[in-house]
Every structure is written in C-alpha cells, then in structure tokens.
Scaffold this motif. Structure first.
Motif, PDB file in Angstrom:
ATOM      1  N   PHE A  16       5.092  -9.122  -1.981  1.00 11.72           N
ATOM      2  CA  PHE A  16       5.145  -7.864  -2.729  1.00 11.72           C
ATOM      3  C   PHE A  16       3.738  -7.382  -3.076  1.00 11.72           C
ATOM      4  CE2 PHE A  16       5.535  -5.619  -6.846  1.00 11.72           C
ATOM      5  CZ  PHE A  16       6.460  -4.649  -6.505  1.00 11.72           C
ATOM      6  N   GLU A  17       2.902  -8.298  -3.534  1.00 12.23           N
ATOM      7  CA  GLU A  17       1.525  -7.948  -3.895  1.00 12.23           C
ATOM      8  C   GLU A  17       0.744  -7.482  -2.669  1.00 12.23           C
ATOM      9  OE1 GLU A  17      -2.162  -9.974  -6.405  1.00 12.23           O
ATOM     10  OE2 GLU A  17      -0.621 -11.238  -5.494  1.00 12.23           O
ATOM     11  N   SER A  18       0.922  -8.169  -1.554  1.00 11.93           N
ATOM     12  CA  SER A  18       0.224  -7.786  -0.318  1.00 11.93           C
ATOM     13  C   SER A  18       0.653  -6.409   0.164  1.00 11.93           C
ATOM     14  CB  SER A  18       0.498  -8.826   0.775  1.00 11.93           C
ATOM     15  OG  SER A  18      -0.023 -10.089   0.419  1.00 11.93           O
ATOM     16  N   MET A  19       1.959  -6.110   0.034  1.00 12.09           N
ATOM     17  CA  MET A  19       2.460  -4.812   0.454  1.00 12.09           C
ATOM     18  C   MET A  19       1.788  -3.688  -0.327  1.00 12.09           C
ATOM     19  SD  MET A  19       6.378  -3.352   0.198  1.00 12.09           S
ATOM     20  CE  MET A  19       6.349  -3.449  -1.601  1.00 12.09           C
ATOM     21  N   HIS A  20       1.671  -3.870  -1.642  1.00 16.24           N
ATOM     22  CA  HIS A  20       1.067  -2.820  -2.450  1.00 16.24           C
ATOM     23  C   HIS A  20      -0.452  -2.769  -2.271  1.00 16.24           C
ATOM     24  CE1 HIS A  20       4.511  -1.125  -4.498  1.00 16.24           C
ATOM     25  NE2 HIS A  20       5.012  -2.336  -4.521  1.00 16.24           N
ATOM     26  N   ALA A  21      -1.062  -3.906  -1.969  1.00 12.34           N
ATOM     27  CA  ALA A  21      -2.492  -3.901  -1.666  1.00 12.34           C
ATOM     28  C   ALA A  21      -2.757  -3.059  -0.417  1.00 12.34           C
ATOM     29  CB  ALA A  21      -2.994  -5.329  -1.474  1.00 12.34           C
ATOM     30  N   GLU A  22      -1.848  -3.136   0.552  1.00 19.04           N
ATOM     31  CA  GLU A  22      -1.987  -2.322   1.763  1.00 19.04           C
ATOM     32  C   GLU A  22      -1.796  -0.834   1.450  1.00 19.04           C
ATOM     33  OE1 GLU A  22       0.825  -3.856   4.533  1.00 19.04           O
ATOM     34  OE2 GLU A  22      -0.267  -5.746   4.846  1.00 19.04           O
ATOM     35  N   ARG A  23      -0.944  -0.533   0.504  1.00 15.75           N
ATOM     36  CA  ARG A  23      -0.675   0.866   0.160  1.00 15.75           C
ATOM     37  C   ARG A  23      -1.817   1.515  -0.619  1.00 15.75           C
ATOM     38  NH1 ARG A  23       5.814   0.654  -1.336  1.00 15.75           N
ATOM     39  NH2 ARG A  23       6.494   0.218   0.806  1.00 15.75           N
ATOM     40  N   VAL A  24      -2.774   0.711  -1.063  1.00 16.15           N
ATOM     41  CA  VAL A  24      -3.961   1.276  -1.710  1.00 16.15           C
ATOM     42  C   VAL A  24      -4.670   2.220  -0.738  1.00 16.15           C
ATOM     43  CG1 VAL A  24      -6.265   0.724  -2.603  1.00 16.15           C
ATOM     44  CG2 VAL A  24      -4.281  -0.586  -3.383  1.00 16.15           C
ATOM     45  N   ALA A  25      -4.576   1.934   0.550  1.00 17.82           N
ATOM     46  CA  ALA A  25      -5.183   2.832   1.553  1.00 17.82           C
ATOM     47  C   ALA A  25      -4.581   4.224   1.464  1.00 17.82           C
ATOM     48  CB  ALA A  25      -4.990   2.252   2.954  1.00 17.82           C
ATOM     49  N   ASN A  26      -3.281   4.318   1.163  1.00 15.38           N
ATOM     50  CA  ASN A  26      -2.640   5.623   0.999  1.00 15.38           C
ATOM     51  C   ASN A  26      -3.129   6.326  -0.265  1.00 15.38           C
ATOM     52  OD1 ASN A  26      -1.093   5.361   3.326  1.00 15.38           O
ATOM     53  ND2 ASN A  26       0.605   4.387   2.241  1.00 15.38           N
ATOM     54  N   VAL A  27      -3.369   5.534  -1.309  1.00 14.74           N
ATOM     55  CA  VAL A  27      -3.923   6.122  -2.538  1.00 14.74           C
ATOM     56  C   VAL A  27      -5.276   6.751  -2.248  1.00 14.74           C
ATOM     57  CG1 VAL A  27      -4.709   5.655  -4.895  1.00 14.74           C
ATOM     58  CG2 VAL A  27      -2.711   4.436  -3.991  1.00 14.74           C
ATOM     59  N   LYS A  28      -6.109   6.033  -1.496  1.00 13.43           N
ATOM     60  CA  LYS A  28      -7.470   6.488  -1.218  1.00 13.43           C
ATOM     61  C   LYS A  28      -7.502   7.759  -0.364  1.00 13.43           C
ATOM     62  CE  LYS A  28      -9.618   1.929  -1.624  1.00 13.43           C
ATOM     63  NZ  LYS A  28     -10.284   0.820  -0.897  1.00 13.43           N
ATOM     64  N   LYS A  29      -6.426   8.024   0.373  1.00 11.22           N
ATOM     65  CA  LYS A  29      -6.368   9.270   1.143  1.00 11.22           C
ATOM     66  C   LYS A  29      -6.230  10.481   0.227  1.00 11.22           C
ATOM     67  CE  LYS A  29      -4.264   7.142   5.235  1.00 11.22           C
ATOM     68  NZ  LYS A  29      -3.032   7.052   6.070  1.00 11.22           N
ATOM     69  N   HIS A  30      -5.744  10.244  -0.991  1.00 15.99           N
ATOM     70  CA  HIS A  30      -5.534  11.326  -1.947  1.00 15.99           C
ATOM     71  C   HIS A  30      -6.657  11.445  -2.962  1.00 15.99           C
ATOM     72  CE1 HIS A  30      -1.507  10.614  -0.348  1.00 15.99           C
ATOM     73  NE2 HIS A  30      -1.153  11.797  -0.797  1.00 15.99           N
ATOM     74  N   ILE A  31      -7.261  10.323  -3.310  1.00 23.91           N
ATOM     75  CA  ILE A  31      -8.302  10.322  -4.338  1.00 23.91           C
ATOM     76  C   ILE A  31      -9.304   9.220  -4.009  1.00 23.91           C
ATOM     77  CG2 ILE A  31      -6.722   8.972  -5.797  1.00 23.91           C
ATOM     78  CD1 ILE A  31      -8.168  10.033  -8.245  1.00 23.91           C
TER      79      ILE A  31
END
Length: 202
Positions: A16-31
């Motif tokens: 679960f933690e690894s999945m959300h760590a990967e989704r940080v890349a999506n956050v960075k596309k916005h901000i």
C-alpha cells in the motif's frame, strides 16, 4: 508474515505504501512543490492519487511531520496501519484522527482495533468522533502549516477529484479548532431555525 489483529499484514502495508509512493509522480504533474507561506493552490485531477499520496509527497518535499490532523468520514485499517508505521518510524510526531460517530456503530471491530492502537500510544495518537463528513488534513512541518481540503479521501478515488492546498497558520488553526473541539455552536441553519434561534457561523 504474521497476521495483525485487524487482518492487515505488514506485507500489505508495504504494498500500500509503495503504491502511494508511486502516485507521488502524479501529484508532481500538478504541483512542483508545496505552497510557500501565504500561497494557495487549486487542483482538479483525474489522476489516481489521494490524501495518503499527498502525505507521502509532503514528507518527501518538506521532511518529517511534527503533527497531523486528519478529519474524514471513515478511514480504512490499512490507512491507519500506514500512518502508525510512519508514526513509529518518527516520520510523524503526533496524530489526531476525527471520524464520523457512525464508525463505532457500523464498524465496531474496526473502531476497537483503532482504540487498541491508541491505547498503545496514548501520548502519540488521539481519536475524536462527531457528526462529521469533512475531508481535511493539516500537517505542521517546521514553520509550514499545510492545509489540504477537497473531495479526495483515504480510499480509491473517483474519476474527478479536487483539492485545495495552502500554507497558512490562521487557516490551519481555524480547522484545527474545528476538528479537535467540535464546537456546539456549529448548527446547521435549518436546525437552528427550527429551534427558534439565530443561525450561528463558526
């Protein structure tokens, strides 16, 4: 891998933690970075990231969180276990979770497991209950007072979600008092009118 009391294993927490760590890349596309003092950012997204992804992003960008306040309708066991892992590792100093008062009634096993975790760390984590449907996360990190509000929650998100992220101590303290004090003056307008009183705003 040993089974935890609520059925969530350490291996599941890692995934679960690894999945959300990967989704940080999506956050960075916005901000590209967290807002500086006084800044505010508005996000509308179809990317699959939620509040857990944003917490990881904040730790990555700003460092360990001194205190975090989470207000949400409900929260899954795996989210709680992940937050507790970060708490025990020193990535988070203190946690306050404010939930709907429906949780003990509708999910008593989940709530009992949460209380057990609280009793094991009474100086580190506290729980509040109320007639709550808000979605707010507050993170104090050094001099930063980050406020995250929006439609995203701690579970899988819908196709379209919106977030507002700001760095403002006054807004931070306002929401902190709402979450931790649950002021009795915060009536719904129709309830106040029905009682014959004047609607009050907090």
């Amino acid at each position: 891998m040993p089974q935890r009391r609520d059925g969530t294993t350490a291996a599941q927490v890692e995934v679960f933690e690894s999945m959300h760590a990967e989704r940080v890349a999506n956050v960075k596309k916005h901000i590209s970075r967290p807002p500086a003092a006084g800044e505010i950012v508005f996000i509308w997204t179809t990317a699959q990231f939620n509040t857990m992804s944003l917490i990881i992003w904040l730790i990555e960008q700003l460092g360990d969180i001194d205190e975090i306040f989470v207000s949400t309708y409900s929260i899954s066991n795996i989210c709680v276990k992940t937050l507790l892992k970060w708490l025990d590792a020193g990535k988070i100093g203190h946690i306050f979770i404010y939930l709907s008062d429906y949780v003990p009634k509708m999910s008593p096993k989940k709530y009992d497991a949460l209380l057990a975790e609280v009793s094991a760390r009474p100086d580190k984590i506290k729980i509040g209950l109320g007639f709550n449907h808000s979605k707010i996360t507050l993170a104090s990190i050094g001099d930063n007072r980050i406020v995250i509000t929006g439609s995203g929650n701690f579970a899988e998100n819908s196709g379209n979600e919106q977030y507002t992220i700001c760095n403002n101590p006054e807004i931070y303290e306002f929401y902190k008092s709402c979450i931790t004090e649950d002021h009795p003056i915060r009536y719904r307008i129709d309830r106040a009118a029905k009682a014959g009183g004047t609607p009050l705003e907090h």
